[in-house]
Scaffold this motif. Structure first.
Motif, PDB file in Angstrom:
ATOM      1  N   THR A 107      72.001  20.001  22.556  1.00 19.85           N
ATOM      2  CA  THR A 107      72.970  20.632  23.443  1.00 19.85           C
ATOM      3  C   THR A 107      73.427  19.633  24.509  1.00 19.85           C
ATOM      4  OG1 THR A 107      71.335  21.449  25.056  1.00 19.85           O
ATOM      5  CG2 THR A 107      71.802  22.855  23.135  1.00 19.85           C
ATOM      6  N   VAL A 108      74.540  19.976  25.156  1.00 17.17           N
ATOM      7  CA  VAL A 108      75.077  19.117  26.206  1.00 17.17           C
ATOM      8  C   VAL A 108      74.102  19.024  27.377  1.00 17.17           C
ATOM      9  CG1 VAL A 108      76.981  18.767  27.819  1.00 17.17           C
ATOM     10  CG2 VAL A 108      77.441  19.688  25.533  1.00 17.17           C
ATOM     11  N   GLN A 109      73.540  20.148  27.773  1.00 19.21           N
ATOM     12  CA  GLN A 109      72.613  20.158  28.908  1.00 19.21           C
ATOM     13  C   GLN A 109      71.396  19.274  28.643  1.00 19.21           C
ATOM     14  OE1 GLN A 109      70.687  23.914  29.735  1.00 19.21           O
ATOM     15  NE2 GLN A 109      70.491  23.447  31.918  1.00 19.21           N
ATOM     16  N   GLU A 110      70.866  19.316  27.447  1.00 19.76           N
ATOM     17  CA  GLU A 110      69.709  18.489  27.113  1.00 19.76           C
ATOM     18  C   GLU A 110      70.037  17.006  27.253  1.00 19.76           C
ATOM     19  OE1 GLU A 110      66.723  17.545  23.334  1.00 19.76           O
ATOM     20  OE2 GLU A 110      68.283  19.077  23.166  1.00 19.76           O
TER      21      GLU A 110
ATOM     22  N   THR B 149      78.816  27.427  27.130  1.00 21.97           N
ATOM     23  CA  THR B 149      79.805  27.362  26.061  1.00 21.97           C
ATOM     24  C   THR B 149      79.062  27.392  24.732  1.00 21.97           C
ATOM     25  OG1 THR B 149      79.794  24.937  26.159  1.00 21.97           O
ATOM     26  CG2 THR B 149      81.506  26.090  27.419  1.00 21.97           C
ATOM     27  N   ASP B 150      79.690  27.999  23.733  1.00 22.45           N
ATOM     28  CA  ASP B 150      79.054  28.154  22.434  1.00 22.45           C
ATOM     29  C   ASP B 150      79.162  26.882  21.603  1.00 22.45           C
ATOM     30  OD1 ASP B 150      78.325  30.795  22.963  1.00 22.45           O
ATOM     31  OD2 ASP B 150      80.182  31.609  22.137  1.00 22.45           O
ATOM     32  N   THR B 151      78.508  26.883  20.474  1.00 23.43           N
ATOM     33  CA  THR B 151      78.535  25.756  19.547  1.00 23.43           C
ATOM     34  C   THR B 151      79.972  25.370  19.202  1.00 23.43           C
ATOM     35  OG1 THR B 151      76.427  26.419  18.571  1.00 23.43           O
ATOM     36  CG2 THR B 151      77.839  24.976  17.247  1.00 23.43           C
ATOM     37  N   GLY B 152      80.298  24.093  19.369  1.00 28.43           N
ATOM     38  CA  GLY B 152      81.606  23.589  18.994  1.00 28.43           C
ATOM     39  C   GLY B 152      82.699  23.767  20.016  1.00 28.43           C
ATOM     40  N   VAL B 153      82.409  24.436  21.131  1.00 25.86           N
ATOM     41  CA  VAL B 153      83.403  24.655  22.182  1.00 25.86           C
ATOM     42  C   VAL B 153      83.411  23.442  23.109  1.00 25.86           C
ATOM     43  CG1 VAL B 153      84.061  26.095  24.156  1.00 25.86           C
ATOM     44  CG2 VAL B 153      83.198  27.156  22.050  1.00 25.86           C
TER      45      VAL B 153
ATOM     46  N   VAL C  13      88.209  33.876  16.666  1.00 28.48           N
ATOM     47  CA  VAL C  13      88.796  32.674  16.066  1.00 28.48           C
ATOM     48  C   VAL C  13      87.775  31.541  16.120  1.00 28.48           C
ATOM     49  CG1 VAL C  13      91.188  33.303  16.512  1.00 28.48           C
ATOM     50  CG2 VAL C  13      89.876  32.149  18.298  1.00 28.48           C
ATOM     51  N   PRO C  14      87.954  30.475  15.331  1.00 25.89           N
ATOM     52  CA  PRO C  14      86.978  29.380  15.305  1.00 25.89           C
ATOM     53  C   PRO C  14      86.799  28.706  16.660  1.00 25.89           C
ATOM     54  CG  PRO C  14      88.428  29.274  13.398  1.00 25.89           C
ATOM     55  CD  PRO C  14      89.000  30.327  14.304  1.00 25.89           C
ATOM     56  N   ALA C  15      85.584  28.212  16.889  1.00 27.20           N
ATOM     57  CA  ALA C  15      85.244  27.618  18.184  1.00 27.20           C
ATOM     58  C   ALA C  15      85.987  26.321  18.454  1.00 27.20           C
ATOM     59  CB  ALA C  15      83.739  27.366  18.245  1.00 27.20           C
ATOM     60  N   CYS C  16      86.423  25.615  17.416  1.00 20.97           N
ATOM     61  CA  CYS C  16      86.962  24.262  17.589  1.00 20.97           C
ATOM     62  C   CYS C  16      88.177  24.203  18.502  1.00 20.97           C
ATOM     63  CB  CYS C  16      87.320  23.665  16.231  1.00 20.97           C
ATOM     64  SG  CYS C  16      88.583  24.592  15.319  1.00 20.97           S
ATOM     65  N   GLY C  17      88.924  25.302  18.633  1.00 24.31           N
ATOM     66  CA  GLY C  17      90.136  25.275  19.445  1.00 24.31           C
ATOM     67  C   GLY C  17      89.941  25.663  20.891  1.00 24.31           C
TER      68      GLY C  17
ATOM     69  N   THR D 220      81.933  19.322  19.658  1.00 27.27           N
ATOM     70  CA  THR D 220      81.753  19.364  18.205  1.00 27.27           C
ATOM     71  C   THR D 220      80.317  19.083  17.758  1.00 27.27           C
ATOM     72  OG1 THR D 220      84.061  18.728  17.861  1.00 27.27           O
ATOM     73  CG2 THR D 220      82.568  18.442  16.002  1.00 27.27           C
ATOM     74  N   PRO D 221      79.649  18.061  18.281  1.00 25.94           N
ATOM     75  CA  PRO D 221      78.297  17.776  17.778  1.00 25.94           C
ATOM     76  C   PRO D 221      77.183  18.580  18.436  1.00 25.94           C
ATOM     77  CG  PRO D 221      78.984  16.032  19.267  1.00 25.94           C
ATOM     78  CD  PRO D 221      80.127  16.999  19.191  1.00 25.94           C
ATOM     79  N   TYR D 222      77.526  19.492  19.328  1.00 24.33           N
ATOM     80  CA  TYR D 222      76.502  20.180  20.115  1.00 24.33           C
ATOM     81  C   TYR D 222      76.444  21.678  19.813  1.00 24.33           C
ATOM     82  CZ  TYR D 222      76.920  15.817  22.647  1.00 24.33           C
ATOM     83  OH  TYR D 222      76.968  14.491  22.955  1.00 24.33           O
ATOM     84  N   HIS D 223      75.247  22.221  19.982  1.00 24.12           N
ATOM     85  CA  HIS D 223      75.054  23.664  19.851  1.00 24.12           C
ATOM     86  C   HIS D 223      75.250  24.319  21.226  1.00 24.12           C
ATOM     87  CE1 HIS D 223      73.334  22.451  16.023  1.00 24.12           C
ATOM     88  NE2 HIS D 223      73.351  23.709  15.646  1.00 24.12           N
ATOM     89  N   GLY D 224      76.400  24.029  21.819  1.00 27.62           N
ATOM     90  CA  GLY D 224      76.737  24.623  23.104  1.00 27.62           C
ATOM     91  C   GLY D 224      76.185  23.836  24.278  1.00 27.62           C
ATOM     92  N   TRP D 225      76.353  24.409  25.465  1.00 29.19           N
ATOM     93  CA  TRP D 225      75.889  23.771  26.696  1.00 29.19           C
ATOM     94  C   TRP D 225      74.393  23.919  26.884  1.00 29.19           C
ATOM     95  CZ3 TRP D 225      75.906  20.776  30.860  1.00 29.19           C
ATOM     96  CH2 TRP D 225      75.065  21.111  31.913  1.00 29.19           C
ATOM     97  N   GLN D 226      73.890  25.126  26.766  1.00 26.05           N
ATOM     98  CA  GLN D 226      72.558  25.467  27.255  1.00 26.05           C
ATOM     99  C   GLN D 226      71.445  24.977  26.332  1.00 26.05           C
ATOM    100  OE1 GLN D 226      72.340  29.384  28.946  1.00 26.05           O
ATOM    101  NE2 GLN D 226      70.192  29.615  28.449  1.00 26.05           N
ATOM    102  N   ILE D 227      70.386  24.458  26.941  1.00 27.54           N
ATOM    103  CA  ILE D 227      69.227  23.972  26.186  1.00 27.54           C
ATOM    104  C   ILE D 227      68.663  25.089  25.326  1.00 27.54           C
ATOM    105  CG2 ILE D 227      66.802  23.281  26.428  1.00 27.54           C
ATOM    106  CD1 ILE D 227      67.582  21.537  28.750  1.00 27.54           C
ATOM    107  N   GLN D 228      68.344  24.749  24.068  1.00 26.27           N
ATOM    108  CA  GLN D 228      67.718  25.684  23.156  1.00 26.27           C
ATOM    109  C   GLN D 228      66.815  24.899  22.209  1.00 26.27           C
ATOM    110  OE1 GLN D 228      70.636  27.282  20.157  1.00 26.27           O
ATOM    111  NE2 GLN D 228      72.108  26.501  21.641  1.00 26.27           N
ATOM    112  N   PRO D 229      65.810  25.562  21.658  1.00 24.06           N
ATOM    113  CA  PRO D 229      64.854  24.846  20.804  1.00 24.06           C
ATOM    114  C   PRO D 229      65.490  24.395  19.493  1.00 24.06           C
ATOM    115  CG  PRO D 229      64.418  27.212  20.798  1.00 24.06           C
ATOM    116  CD  PRO D 229      65.443  26.977  21.858  1.00 24.06           C
TER     117      PRO D 229
END
Length: 255
Positions: free
Chosen positions: A30-33, A55-59, A236-240, A17-26
């Motif tokens: 993200t989780v990876q960061e 994984t995408d934002t919120g997944v 469908v929304p990422a939250c699920g 929920t609080p992350y913009h996905g796994w992969q580092i981005q500017p």
């Protein structure tokens, strides 16, 4: 890889929920960061992880693997350091285990299969906020399961793929796809040798159209054969969405 390093696999879980996905981005957390920072602080050397996918934002992920390399003199008894490293991570990310692998083991390319689940519920529940999609309406679950079987009979999933992705093929082999009732909720499980970007959310969105009686199996087959993302259902929304399992030839349930 240098000769004086050792490769490790790390298994973790996270609330996306609080992350913009796994992969580092500017300019986005993200989780990876977060993971790389914690590992670098703990081992007092730069650590860069490579994940089993993105994984995408919120997944979310209940099982996610990554690999990283350490200088051998820093790698003593690393398997016993999980609790210490977890203390450096936010509560939304949890390391389950760390274990040594061969130096050519790859978290992404050596994965045999991945499994996702999508959760949706039908009545307002504060404890499912950002962890399941609240769907307001009736669905024909039996028809959706028949449609899931039809989708699994195909190999080309271009109609569920984002455009302009850097993939050589849109072919995937689905080995499992079905909805299950869990109390006042539905859980869709899908397993395949690989997935395209946004594929699972697009698949669920299209199966929802079947459940709403907007399309039938004949029309679903036409969508599949069109290979056109514009013909399939909305994502469908990422939250699920949860990544729930990744299988490797060299990883057992208990290392």
């Amino acid at each position: 890889m240098k000769l004086d390093t050792q490769r490790y696999f790390i298994e973790l879980a996270y609330n996306g929920t609080p992350y913009h996905g796994w992969q580092i981005q500017p300019n986005a957390m993200t989780v990876q960061e977060c993971l790389d920072k914690a590992l670098s602080v703990f081992f007092r050397q730069p650590v860069i992880t490579l994940g089993c996918g993105r994984t995408d934002t919120g997944v979310h992920a209940t099982q996610f693997f990554a690999h990283f390399d350490l200088l051998t003199e820093s790698a003593f008894a690393i398997e016993q350091k999980v609790n210490s490293i977890n203390s450096l991570l936010p509560y939304t990310i949890a390391i389950k285990r760390i274990f040594r692998v061969e130096n050519d083991a790859h978290a992404r390319f050596h994965a045999l299969s991945r499994a996702y689940q999508y959760h949706l519920h039908f009545h307002k529940d504060p404890f499912k906020l950002d962890r399941s999609w609240l769907y307001k309406g009736n669905l024909d679950v039996e028809a959706m399961n028949e449609a899931a079987k039809l989708i699994a009979s195909y190999t080309d999933f271009s109609c569920f793929s984002k455009s302009n992705t850097q993939t050589f093929t849109n072919n995937c082999k689905i080995t499992e796809a079905h909805f299950d009732r869990v109390d006042d909720a539905l859980v869709f499980t899908i397993r395949a040798d690989r997935f395209l970007r946004n594929m699972v959310r697009a698949v669920v969105g299209t199966l929802i159209r079947v459940g709403k009686k907007e399309i039938d199996l004949v029309e679903l087959a036409q969508i599949m054969e069109s290979k056109d993302r514009r013909n399939a259902g909305q994502s469908v929304p990422a939250c699920g969405l949860y990544l729930v399992r990744v299988d490797y030839p060299f990883v057992t349930a208990d290392v």
